[in-house]
Design a protein around this motif. Sequence first.
Motif, PDB file in Angstrom:
ATOM      1  N   SER A  30      63.163 -53.312 -31.167  1.00 37.62           N
ATOM      2  CA  SER A  30      64.429 -53.216 -30.430  1.00 37.62           C
ATOM      3  C   SER A  30      64.890 -51.773 -30.236  1.00 37.62           C
ATOM      4  CB  SER A  30      65.528 -54.015 -31.148  1.00 37.62           C
ATOM      5  OG  SER A  30      65.167 -55.374 -31.233  1.00 37.62           O
ATOM      6  N   THR A  31      63.940 -50.839 -30.117  1.00 35.40           N
ATOM      7  CA  THR A  31      64.300 -49.444 -29.858  1.00 35.40           C
ATOM      8  C   THR A  31      63.990 -49.013 -28.431  1.00 35.40           C
ATOM      9  OG1 THR A  31      62.157 -48.578 -30.596  1.00 35.40           O
ATOM     10  CG2 THR A  31      63.869 -48.844 -32.272  1.00 35.40           C
ATOM     11  N   GLY A  45      59.758 -46.654 -38.011  1.00 34.40           N
ATOM     12  CA  GLY A  45      60.907 -47.522 -37.885  1.00 34.40           C
ATOM     13  C   GLY A  45      61.434 -48.002 -39.224  1.00 34.40           C
ATOM     14  N   ARG A  89      58.811 -41.185 -26.062  1.00 39.39           N
ATOM     15  CA  ARG A  89      59.278 -41.544 -27.400  1.00 39.39           C
ATOM     16  C   ARG A  89      58.366 -42.639 -27.955  1.00 39.39           C
ATOM     17  NH1 ARG A  89      64.599 -39.751 -28.135  1.00 39.39           N
ATOM     18  NH2 ARG A  89      65.662 -39.090 -26.215  1.00 39.39           N
ATOM     19  N   LEU A  93      57.442 -45.004 -31.669  1.00 39.74           N
ATOM     20  CA  LEU A  93      57.922 -45.421 -32.981  1.00 39.74           C
ATOM     21  C   LEU A  93      56.871 -46.284 -33.657  1.00 39.74           C
ATOM     22  CD1 LEU A  93      60.703 -45.528 -34.740  1.00 39.74           C
ATOM     23  CD2 LEU A  93      60.762 -47.898 -33.936  1.00 39.74           C
ATOM     24  N   THR A 138      56.022 -49.201 -35.851  1.00 35.47           N
ATOM     25  CA  THR A 138      56.777 -50.407 -36.210  1.00 35.47           C
ATOM     26  C   THR A 138      56.160 -51.189 -37.362  1.00 35.47           C
ATOM     27  OG1 THR A 138      55.571 -51.665 -34.513  1.00 35.47           O
ATOM     28  CG2 THR A 138      57.677 -50.667 -33.869  1.00 35.47           C
TER      29      THR A 138
END
Length: 280
Positions: free
Chosen positions: A33-34, A74, A120, A122, A124
Amino acid sequence: MSGRRYLCGAWPAGLVAPLLLAGCASAPLEQASTLQSYDRLAEANGLVTRSRLRVDEAAIREAKTVQIVPTAFGAGTLRIPLNAAQRRLVANAVDRALCAGLSERFQVVGPGQPADLTIRALVTHVTPTDTLAVGASRGAAIAKMVLLPGVPVPVPRIPIGMGTLSLEAEALDLKGDQKAAMIWARGAHMIGSGRMAVEGDAYALASEFGYDFSRLLVTGRSPFGQLPALPSAHQISTSLGGAAASRACEAFGRNPGLAGFMGGQLGLPPGWTDKGAVAR
């Protein structure tokens, strides 16, 4: 290189033994959810990679400059048994591979400079590598060399405790609108015997993600479902420790090259040969 990016269960039956089919670690396709949006992400799998992605090809082709925000871990990875140094090494391997790949077409700019696209990424999910299992695999390989010297029979990795890596990433334009996005997951497999470090597989897989996401942006198309391509002169040079086309990539350090390759062959922890990012 690209010919290795495939989903485990999709190997053509005539290409590999059934043993190999069971020898891939399963990586979850995490959604943290980023990302700005998860709309219109379409399934795009390879032979050992699971992915969902989207790309605005027209907008990507118009872009000339990119900026890479350093990859982070994350909140869902807090309990994973990697220390701060190991996390930095994995995250930097993502950024280094992204920068090298993107610099083949884009001008990569440093922090604080305007760019057509901002990248970007991330982490996870990470499954740590079982170092005892890797050690057993190394022992089997050494035993084969002693008992069957000169016999060209590869010794597959013991399919226990193999690591995985999952990430999500996006490219945003100057207005902050998403122009490309990818959720990516891949696990280690039996080809090769791994590194004796908890971050060993995640470190290797980080570069694979960097390659895949950079190809998405360089070509404006999915990096999966295509025939394997020969590496470019730039890819060969950077893999051997050469400089990337954009000077900003020096911030992520250079590929450890031959030393890194030999370290991988010996199963050494990646931190023994990779100096990581340049101190800022």
